[in-house]
Design a protein around this motif. Structure first.
Motif, PDB file in Angstrom:
ATOM      1  N   ARG A  17      37.576 -22.561  23.501  1.00 52.29           N
ATOM      2  CA  ARG A  17      38.578 -23.559  23.139  1.00 52.29           C
ATOM      3  C   ARG A  17      38.521 -23.770  21.631  1.00 52.29           C
ATOM      4  NH1 ARG A  17      40.918 -25.902  27.354  1.00 52.29           N
ATOM      5  NH2 ARG A  17      41.700 -27.606  26.072  1.00 52.29           N
ATOM      6  N   GLY A  18      39.645 -24.078  21.034  1.00 47.21           N
ATOM      7  CA  GLY A  18      39.682 -24.331  19.604  1.00 47.21           C
ATOM      8  C   GLY A  18      41.047 -24.006  19.035  1.00 47.21           C
ATOM      9  N   THR A  40      47.245 -22.458  18.630  1.00 44.30           N
ATOM     10  CA  THR A  40      46.821 -23.442  19.614  1.00 44.30           C
ATOM     11  C   THR A  40      46.420 -24.695  18.857  1.00 44.30           C
ATOM     12  OG1 THR A  40      44.507 -22.745  19.657  1.00 44.30           O
ATOM     13  CG2 THR A  40      46.016 -21.646  21.198  1.00 44.30           C
ATOM     14  N   GLY A  41      46.385 -25.800  19.571  1.00 44.94           N
ATOM     15  CA  GLY A  41      46.113 -27.113  18.977  1.00 44.94           C
ATOM     16  C   GLY A  41      47.329 -27.977  19.208  1.00 44.94           C
ATOM     17  N   ASN A  47      43.820 -31.732  22.380  1.00 41.50           N
ATOM     18  CA  ASN A  47      43.416 -30.494  23.035  1.00 41.50           C
ATOM     19  C   ASN A  47      43.738 -29.285  22.167  1.00 41.50           C
ATOM     20  OD1 ASN A  47      42.601 -31.879  25.378  1.00 41.50           O
ATOM     21  ND2 ASN A  47      44.695 -31.899  26.121  1.00 41.50           N
ATOM     22  N   ALA A  48      42.873 -28.294  22.227  1.00 40.12           N
ATOM     23  CA  ALA A  48      43.089 -27.017  21.544  1.00 40.12           C
ATOM     24  C   ALA A  48      42.585 -25.939  22.507  1.00 40.12           C
ATOM     25  CB  ALA A  48      42.341 -26.975  20.215  1.00 40.12           C
ATOM     26  N   SER A  49      43.517 -25.341  23.205  1.00 40.89           N
ATOM     27  CA  SER A  49      43.163 -24.409  24.274  1.00 40.89           C
ATOM     28  C   SER A  49      42.778 -23.040  23.736  1.00 40.89           C
ATOM     29  CB  SER A  49      44.328 -24.274  25.264  1.00 40.89           C
ATOM     30  OG  SER A  49      45.441 -23.703  24.613  1.00 40.89           O
ATOM     31  N   GLU A  96      37.581 -27.015  19.068  1.00 38.30           N
ATOM     32  CA  GLU A  96      38.296 -28.175  19.599  1.00 38.30           C
ATOM     33  C   GLU A  96      37.464 -29.423  19.306  1.00 38.30           C
ATOM     34  OE1 GLU A  96      40.592 -29.121  23.688  1.00 38.30           O
ATOM     35  OE2 GLU A  96      38.494 -28.573  23.938  1.00 38.30           O
ATOM     36  N   HIS A 118      41.510 -34.600  15.283  1.00 38.48           N
ATOM     37  CA  HIS A 118      42.279 -33.420  15.706  1.00 38.48           C
ATOM     38  C   HIS A 118      43.418 -33.096  14.723  1.00 38.48           C
ATOM     39  CE1 HIS A 118      44.422 -30.839  18.689  1.00 38.48           C
ATOM     40  NE2 HIS A 118      45.509 -31.443  18.244  1.00 38.48           N
ATOM     41  N   ARG A 122      44.740 -29.487  13.146  1.00 32.51           N
ATOM     42  CA  ARG A 122      46.029 -28.978  13.624  1.00 32.51           C
ATOM     43  C   ARG A 122      46.963 -28.701  12.448  1.00 32.51           C
ATOM     44  NH1 ARG A 122      50.407 -32.981  15.350  1.00 32.51           N
ATOM     45  NH2 ARG A 122      50.223 -33.138  13.105  1.00 32.51           N
TER      46      ARG A 122
END
Length: 174
Positions: A17-18, A40-41, A47-49, A96, A118, A122
């Motif tokens: 994840r990240g 992602t993010g 969340n950062a899948s 993440e 986050h 992001r």
């Protein structure tokens, strides 16, 4: 439909994840090379899948997650007719934001605190996403999507990321 056996090899690191930056290279039925850039993010949650989750979502049927499929269909290209899909994923650039085991989205104070950690990450990766799209387009790749992001990329952070993508998109080396 022809029955066939296929193999997909997934490096275990793609399960992390990240915050990932990625580009899809799609070869359309007519041989045209198309590129889709993403990251992602989440914008609305802390969340950062992993990259592999986005891989499946992009080609799936969930209306809010299948942007690559939508872009292809908009061009009159059913994804199932494409020659190949290559996913080049770089990351995780940042992990993440760590959440406590009992994290609940209903805990507004904790969610706010997590979002404060986050959002800066992001924004950095979002700026890289925009820069990657602009750089690929500038050297002649045909992009399926337009990345709109208000933040600008830090040149020092961007240089190694661009170099990593240049290994897979050779026109970026110029």
């Amino acid at each position: 439909m022809t029955i066939a056996t296929h193999k997909l090899t997934l490096p275990p690191s793609m399960l992390q994840r990240g915050f990932w930056l990625y580009a899809w290279r799609v070869v359309a039925p007519d041989g045209q090379e198309l590129v889709y850039v993403g990251r992602t993010g989440d914008n609305s949650s802390p969340n950062a899948s992993p990259a592999y989750i986005r891989m499946g979502q992009h080609l799936g049927s969930a209306e809010t997650q299948n942007a690559l499929r939508k872009h292809l269909v908009k061009r009159g290209i059913p994804p199932e007719t494409c020659q190949t899909f290559d996913l080049v994923a770089h990351g995780p650039i940042y992990p993440e934001v760590e959440k406590p085991e009992n994290f609940s989205h209903e805990d507004k104070l904790l969610r706010k605190q997590l979002m404060e950690k986050h959002l800066p990450l992001r924004d950095i990766v979002g700026a890289m996403e925009k820069q990657l799209a602009e750089d690929l387009k500038a050297v002649g790749y045909t992009l399926l999507n337009t990345v709109i992001w208000r933040h600008t990329v830090d040149p020092e952070l961007w240089a190694p990321v661009r170099a990593a993508f240049a290994e897979h998109f050779p026109r970026l080396k110029d």
